[in-house]
Design a protein around this motif. Structure first.
Motif, PDB file in Angstrom:
ATOM      1  N   GLY A  89       0.769  -1.235   0.000  1.00 14.86           N
ATOM      2  CA  GLY A  89       0.000   0.000   0.000  1.00 14.86           C
ATOM      3  C   GLY A  89       0.797   1.280   0.000  1.00 14.86           C
ATOM      4  O   GLY A  89       2.011   1.288  -0.254  1.00 14.86           O
ATOM      5  N   PHE A  90       0.091   2.360   0.308  1.00 15.27           N
ATOM      6  CA  PHE A  90       0.665   3.704   0.276  1.00 15.27           C
ATOM      7  C   PHE A  90       1.160   4.118   1.661  1.00 15.27           C
ATOM      8  O   PHE A  90       0.508   3.877   2.674  1.00 15.27           O
ATOM      9  N   VAL A  97      -0.883   4.426   5.323  1.00 15.00           N
ATOM     10  CA  VAL A  97      -2.160   5.159   5.277  1.00 15.00           C
ATOM     11  C   VAL A  97      -3.301   4.315   4.718  1.00 15.00           C
ATOM     12  O   VAL A  97      -4.418   4.810   4.589  1.00 15.00           O
ATOM     13  N   ASP A  98      -3.024   3.034   4.393  1.00 13.71           N
ATOM     14  CA  ASP A  98      -4.069   2.149   3.891  1.00 13.71           C
ATOM     15  C   ASP A  98      -4.609   1.292   5.032  1.00 13.71           C
ATOM     16  O   ASP A  98      -3.967   0.327   5.466  1.00 13.71           O
ATOM     17  N   GLU A  99      -5.785   1.654   5.517  1.00 10.22           N
ATOM     18  CA  GLU A  99      -6.392   0.972   6.661  1.00 10.22           C
ATOM     19  C   GLU A  99      -6.533  -0.527   6.388  1.00 10.22           C
ATOM     20  O   GLU A  99      -7.059  -0.946   5.363  1.00 10.22           O
ATOM     21  N   GLY A 100      -6.032  -1.314   7.334  1.00 10.28           N
ATOM     22  CA  GLY A 100      -6.122  -2.758   7.218  1.00 10.28           C
ATOM     23  C   GLY A 100      -4.956  -3.403   6.485  1.00 10.28           C
ATOM     24  O   GLY A 100      -4.813  -4.631   6.513  1.00 10.28           O
ATOM     25  N   TYR A 101      -4.113  -2.586   5.851  1.00 10.00           N
ATOM     26  CA  TYR A 101      -3.010  -3.143   5.061  1.00 10.00           C
ATOM     27  C   TYR A 101      -1.636  -2.734   5.584  1.00 10.00           C
ATOM     28  O   TYR A 101      -0.697  -3.527   5.531  1.00 10.00           O
ATOM     29  N   ASN A 102      -1.487  -1.499   6.042  1.00 13.83           N
ATOM     30  CA  ASN A 102      -0.155  -1.076   6.488  1.00 13.83           C
ATOM     31  C   ASN A 102      -0.178  -0.043   7.619  1.00 13.83           C
ATOM     32  O   ASN A 102       0.844   0.562   7.932  1.00 13.83           O
ATOM     33  N   THR A 103      -1.330   0.155   8.226  1.00 12.97           N
ATOM     34  CA  THR A 103      -1.452   1.219   9.228  1.00 12.97           C
ATOM     35  C   THR A 103      -0.748   0.900  10.549  1.00 12.97           C
ATOM     36  O   THR A 103      -0.655   1.775  11.414  1.00 12.97           O
ATOM     37  N   ASN A 104      -0.252  -0.314  10.694  1.00 17.44           N
ATOM     38  CA  ASN A 104       0.526  -0.651  11.888  1.00 17.44           C
ATOM     39  C   ASN A 104       2.029  -0.499  11.671  1.00 17.44           C
ATOM     40  O   ASN A 104       2.825  -0.926  12.514  1.00 17.44           O
ATOM     41  N   ALA A 105       2.402   0.119  10.541  1.00 12.83           N
ATOM     42  CA  ALA A 105       3.827   0.205  10.189  1.00 12.83           C
ATOM     43  C   ALA A 105       4.650   0.909  11.273  1.00 12.83           C
ATOM     44  O   ALA A 105       5.731   0.425  11.641  1.00 12.83           O
ATOM     45  N   LEU A 106       4.160   2.018  11.786  1.00 11.47           N
ATOM     46  CA  LEU A 106       4.914   2.741  12.811  1.00 11.47           C
ATOM     47  C   LEU A 106       5.048   1.909  14.087  1.00 11.47           C
ATOM     48  O   LEU A 106       6.125   1.836  14.690  1.00 11.47           O
ATOM     49  N   ALA A 107       3.964   1.264  14.496  1.00 14.83           N
ATOM     50  CA  ALA A 107       4.009   0.439  15.709  1.00 14.83           C
ATOM     51  C   ALA A 107       4.917  -0.774  15.527  1.00 14.83           C
ATOM     52  O   ALA A 107       5.557  -1.232  16.487  1.00 14.83           O
ATOM     53  N   ASN A 159       1.600  -8.852  -5.280  1.00 15.82           N
ATOM     54  CA  ASN A 159       0.603  -9.729  -5.882  1.00 15.82           C
ATOM     55  C   ASN A 159      -0.400 -10.191  -4.831  1.00 15.82           C
ATOM     56  O   ASN A 159      -0.257 -11.254  -4.241  1.00 15.82           O
ATOM     57  N   ASP A 160      -1.412  -9.359  -4.606  1.00 17.00           N
ATOM     58  CA  ASP A 160      -2.448  -9.669  -3.628  1.00 17.00           C
ATOM     59  C   ASP A 160      -3.763  -9.111  -4.158  1.00 17.00           C
ATOM     60  O   ASP A 160      -4.000  -7.903  -4.122  1.00 17.00           O
ATOM     61  N   SER A 161      -4.617  -9.996  -4.665  1.00 17.29           N
ATOM     62  CA  SER A 161      -5.869  -9.560  -5.291  1.00 17.29           C
ATOM     63  C   SER A 161      -6.834  -8.934  -4.291  1.00 17.29           C
ATOM     64  O   SER A 161      -7.783  -8.248  -4.686  1.00 17.29           O
ATOM     65  N   SER A 162      -6.627  -9.153  -3.001  1.00 15.46           N
ATOM     66  CA  SER A 162      -7.534  -8.589  -1.990  1.00 15.46           C
ATOM     67  C   SER A 162      -7.211  -7.135  -1.663  1.00 15.46           C
ATOM     68  O   SER A 162      -8.006  -6.451  -1.017  1.00 15.46           O
ATOM     69  N   TYR A 163      -6.051  -6.641  -2.121  1.00 16.30           N
ATOM     70  CA  TYR A 163      -5.653  -5.273  -1.777  1.00 16.30           C
ATOM     71  C   TYR A 163      -6.565  -4.250  -2.443  1.00 16.30           C
ATOM     72  O   TYR A 163      -6.875  -4.325  -3.636  1.00 16.30           O
ATOM     73  N   SER A 164      -6.975  -3.265  -1.682  1.00 17.72           N
ATOM     74  CA  SER A 164      -7.739  -2.130  -2.209  1.00 17.72           C
ATOM     75  C   SER A 164      -7.340  -0.897  -1.419  1.00 17.72           C
ATOM     76  O   SER A 164      -6.810  -1.001  -0.312  1.00 17.72           O
ATOM     77  N   SER A 165      -7.577   0.260  -1.994  1.00 17.11           N
ATOM     78  CA  SER A 165      -7.189   1.498  -1.335  1.00 17.11           C
ATOM     79  C   SER A 165      -8.092   2.639  -1.772  1.00 17.11           C
ATOM     80  O   SER A 165      -8.412   2.777  -2.951  1.00 17.11           O
TER      81      SER A 165
END
Length: 275
Positions: free
Chosen positions: A167-168, A188-198, A252-258
């Motif tokens: 994600g972004f 900034v993509d909820e559910g995909y990378n928003t735990n990056a800082l933690a 390669n993840d067909s479930s990804y959306s943003s």
């Protein structure tokens, strides 16, 4: 020689009109997108051939302009020759323009793209200067240990997953940690990378990201989820992209959306920037 009958002459005329229509309509469509004079031209041609044509909607024209601008920038950056697929670039640019519209980016016109559809043995990170229309960096980058061997196939936003997150991102400030100089990344993509800082998913240098490592092991080493960079380039990259630039991590993840892949917002942002 027997002269053609009236019926035959009419059939020949109809056939000629149909042939002319097939040849002219693509040209008319091009005129719609190319010039404001398209409307009267198309009307006169349509009348002459008894074919009804409709002027494209404003949204269709804007969409065509957006695609044209993306393709032109892709060519100017010479990205095809450097291995970045157009569809990945177009997604990254769409997100960049959405984030710019939301005011989440700083003044630097930089876009970093990582394509984990490519194996770790290939250079799959690009830093693009969109103002100068130049590729600033094109280099190797590692993926998370549990995302895969040479290919990254599995992604997660979960703590201690040791996987990369798609994600972004918006780059934050740097700090000095166990890997030396490191750059914080805000997902900034909820559910995909928003735990990056933690999760402390950051850009940092690693000695397992090198051609020498590839020659010895057949792939790069892997991180705990960080996009780790070559030791001879990571400081320059951190200096360039830190503090408010866009990073897009493709995989390669067909479930990804943003929500940042909204083309309407991207189109309007691009149109506004072009005055």
């Amino acid at each position: 020689m027997e002269k053609p009958s009236v019926t035959q002459r009419k059939r020949l005329k109809i056939r000629a009109r149909r042939l002319l229509t097939r040849r002219v309509l693509p040209f008319v469509a091009a005129l719609f997108l190319a010039t404001p004079m398209a409307t009267p031209v198309s009307k006169s041609l349509a009348h002459a051939t008894d074919v009804q044509t409709r002027q494209p909607s404003a949204k269709a024209v804007q969409s065509a302009f957006f695609t044209q601008q993306m393709q032109e920038l892709y060519r100017e950056l010479n990205l095809e020759q450097q291995g970045l697929q157009y569809d990945v670039f177009a997604k990254a640019m769409t997100g960049y323009l959405n984030l710019e519209k939301e005011g989440k980016l700083g003044d630097k016109k930089l876009l970093t793209v990582i394509d984990f559809d490519l194996p770790s043995t290939e250079k799959r990170l690009w830093v693009l200067d969109l103002a100068a229309k130049q590729v600033v960096f094109h280099t190797l980058v590692a993926h998370g240990h549990n995302s895969g061997e040479n290919m990254a196939t599995t992604f997660s936003n979960e703590n201690e997953s040791n996987m990369s997150s798609l994600g972004f991102y918006v780059t934050q400030s740097e700090y000095t940690g166990k890997h030396g100089r490191s750059l914080k990344l805000q997902g900034v993509d909820e559910g995909y990378n928003t735990n990056a800082l933690a999760r402390s998913v950051v850009m940092h240098g690693a000695d397992y990201v090198s051609e020498a490592f590839i020659q010895q092991y057949g792939r790069l080493g892997r991180s705990l989820g960080c996009p780790a960079l070559p030791m001879d380039q990571y400081e320059q990259i951190i200096d360039s992209v830190g503090n408010g630039t866009c990073l897009f991590l493709n995989g390669n993840d067909s479930s990804y959306s943003s929500k940042y892949l909204d083309q309407d917002i991207a189109m309007n942002t691009l149109l506004a920037s072009n005055g």
